[in-house]
Write an enzyme that holds these catalytic residues in place. Sequence first.
Site, PDB file in Angstrom:
ATOM      1  N   HIS A 106     -58.049   5.980   9.943  1.00  0.00           N
ATOM      2  CA  HIS A 106     -59.723   5.508  10.140  1.00  0.00           C
ATOM      3  C   HIS A 106     -60.199   5.608  11.536  1.00  0.00           C
ATOM      4  O   HIS A 106     -61.066   4.995  12.006  1.00  0.00           O
ATOM      5  CB  HIS A 106     -59.906   4.121   9.408  1.00  0.00           C
ATOM      6  CG  HIS A 106     -59.782   4.021   7.881  1.00  0.00           C
ATOM      7  ND1 HIS A 106     -59.997   3.039   7.040  1.00  0.00           N
ATOM      8  CD2 HIS A 106     -60.020   4.977   7.030  1.00  0.00           C
ATOM      9  CE1 HIS A 106     -59.856   3.098   6.065  1.00  0.00           C
ATOM     10  NE2 HIS A 106     -59.889   4.452   5.928  1.00  0.00           N
ATOM     11  N   GLU A 200     -51.922 -12.243  -0.982  1.00  0.00           N
ATOM     12  CA  GLU A 200     -52.250 -12.476  -2.682  1.00  0.00           C
ATOM     13  C   GLU A 200     -52.391 -11.227  -3.388  1.00  0.00           C
ATOM     14  O   GLU A 200     -52.356 -10.360  -2.693  1.00  0.00           O
ATOM     15  CB  GLU A 200     -53.889 -12.899  -2.837  1.00  0.00           C
ATOM     16  CG  GLU A 200     -54.771 -12.405  -2.240  1.00  0.00           C
ATOM     17  CD  GLU A 200     -56.033 -12.990  -1.884  1.00  0.00           C
ATOM     18  OE1 GLU A 200     -56.315 -14.234  -2.074  1.00  0.00           O
ATOM     19  OE2 GLU A 200     -56.972 -12.024  -1.761  1.00  0.00           O
TER      20      GLU A 200
HETATM   21  P1  OAD Z   1     -59.580  -5.989   3.449  1.00  0.00           P
HETATM   22  O1  OAD Z   1     -60.078  -7.096   4.366  1.00  0.00           O
HETATM   23  O2  OAD Z   1     -60.522  -5.506   2.460  1.00  0.00           O
HETATM   24  O3  OAD Z   1     -58.316  -6.828   2.884  1.00  0.00           O
HETATM   25  C1  OAD Z   1     -57.437  -7.349   3.645  1.00  0.00           C
HETATM   26  C2  OAD Z   1     -56.076  -7.736   2.675  1.00  0.00           C
HETATM   27  O4  OAD Z   1     -55.315  -8.765   3.660  1.00  0.00           O
HETATM   28  C3  OAD Z   1     -56.623  -8.830   1.455  1.00  0.00           C
HETATM   29  O5  OAD Z   1     -56.115  -8.290   0.202  1.00  0.00           O
HETATM   30  C4  OAD Z   1     -56.136 -10.034   2.205  1.00  0.00           C
HETATM   31  O6  OAD Z   1     -55.551 -10.816   0.943  1.00  0.00           O
HETATM   32  C5  OAD Z   1     -54.833  -9.669   2.713  1.00  0.00           C
HETATM   33  N1  OAD Z   1     -54.373 -10.508   3.942  1.00  0.00           N
HETATM   34  C6  OAD Z   1     -55.290 -11.510   4.552  1.00  0.00           C
HETATM   35  N2  OAD Z   1     -54.547 -12.247   5.474  1.00  0.00           N
HETATM   36  C7  OAD Z   1     -53.273 -11.734   5.194  1.00  0.00           C
HETATM   37  C8  OAD Z   1     -52.094 -12.175   5.895  1.00  0.00           C
HETATM   38  N3  OAD Z   1     -51.955 -13.208   7.087  1.00  0.00           N
HETATM   39  N4  OAD Z   1     -50.978 -11.535   5.735  1.00  0.00           N
HETATM   40  C9  OAD Z   1     -50.842 -10.697   4.604  1.00  0.00           C
HETATM   41  N5  OAD Z   1     -52.033 -10.332   3.876  1.00  0.00           N
HETATM   42  C10 OAD Z   1     -53.194 -10.923   4.411  1.00  0.00           C
HETATM   43  O7  OAD Z   1     -58.945  -4.812   4.665  1.00  0.00           O
HETATM   44  P2  OAD Z   1     -58.318  -3.429   4.552  1.00  0.00           P
HETATM   45  O8  OAD Z   1     -57.765  -3.561   3.078  1.00  0.00           O
HETATM   46  O9  OAD Z   1     -57.744  -3.120   5.570  1.00  0.00           O
HETATM   47  O10 OAD Z   1     -62.865   0.565   6.819  1.00  0.00           O
HETATM   48  O11 OAD Z   1     -59.816  -2.490   4.425  1.00  0.00           O
HETATM   49  C11 OAD Z   1     -59.781  -1.336   4.206  1.00  0.00           C
HETATM   50  C12 OAD Z   1     -60.918  -0.831   4.915  1.00  0.00           C
HETATM   51  O12 OAD Z   1     -62.046  -1.347   4.946  1.00  0.00           O
HETATM   52  C13 OAD Z   1     -60.915  -0.833   6.696  1.00  0.00           C
HETATM   53  O13 OAD Z   1     -60.192   0.132   7.213  1.00  0.00           O
HETATM   54  C14 OAD Z   1     -62.336  -0.729   6.760  1.00  0.00           C
HETATM   55  C15 OAD Z   1     -63.058  -1.428   5.782  1.00  0.00           C
HETATM   56  O14 OAD Z   1     -64.363  -1.259   5.654  1.00  0.00           O
HETATM   57  C16 OAD Z   1     -63.779   1.235   7.611  1.00  0.00           C
HETATM   58  O15 OAD Z   1     -64.252   0.625   8.449  1.00  0.00           O
HETATM   59  C17 OAD Z   1     -63.965   2.553   7.436  1.00  0.00           C
END
Ligand code: OAD
Length: 229
Positions: A106, A200
């Site tokens: 990304h 989770e």
């Molecule tokens: P999300 O915010 O959608 O998901 C984050 C995940 O991390 C969730 O499932 C949480 O439960 C988990 N999480 C939170 N804190 C944590 C911790 N301390 N340890 C382990 N897990 C934890 O973020 P992404 O999946 O990265 O794209 O989102 C994907 C894409 O959506 C990003 O790259 C961005 C966004 O829109 C663009 O901007 C194009």
Amino acid sequence: MRSIVILTGAGISAESGLGTFRDKDGLWTKYDLEEVATPQGFAANPRLVHDFYNARRANAAGASPNAAHEALARLEAEFPGEVLIVTQNVDSLHERAGSRAILHMHGALDRARCARCDHRWEAPLVMRPEDPCPACSQPATRPDIVWFGEFPFYMEEIDTALSQADLFVAIGTSGQVYPAAAFVQEARMAGAATLELNLEPSETARAFDEARHGPASRVVPEWVDSLLG
Ligand code: OAD
């Protein structure tokens, strides 16, 4: 086992103080994704988009890698086979922890790109719509970030790596954004074992052979220790 592909998302950087997108208080609860993370949003209000990424660049510059990033760097250094990190994150915490084989699918906050001539360069801490491209002088500079509606980077390399992986691990990602959310299926179809490490169960948790849930700073070092013995 010879080849490990690791997909990381915002959850791996959460304990470094960088916000995730979809959790309670996540970035997409405070900002309109359409306004700050689409080509249409940038065309309508480039200053707003630059301000959003300038703030994120400042946050990322002030953050440090946590135990999860460090464990993955140790894995790459000590595992006798191949370890590739495919990250959806735009921070550089994997690099700063010492990982070398990283694909930023990304894009990256510390890179700038010209929307006219595609020239790329190191982003200054603060970017503005009027900044000229150093190659063509047009005021068409944008963050080198993949927005919704744009194609992620390195897809050929990623598909090749997934087709050859013996183990696919997803860390700290909600499994809601494609194509990354489909990597687990792609890796499974190619015969890889699959593991989810997340706070989770994610949207795609059931697609994995195994899952370990908890904060990345704990579950990732535990997994690396168990793998390296
Ligand atoms: P999300 O915010 O959608 O998901 C984050 C995940 O991390 C969730 O499932 C949480 O439960 C988990 N999480 C939170 N804190 C944590 C911790 N301390 N340890 C382990 N897990 C934890 O973020 P992404 O999946 O990265 O794209 O989102 C994907 C894409 O959506 C990003 O790259 C961005 C966004 O829109 C663009 O901007 C194009």
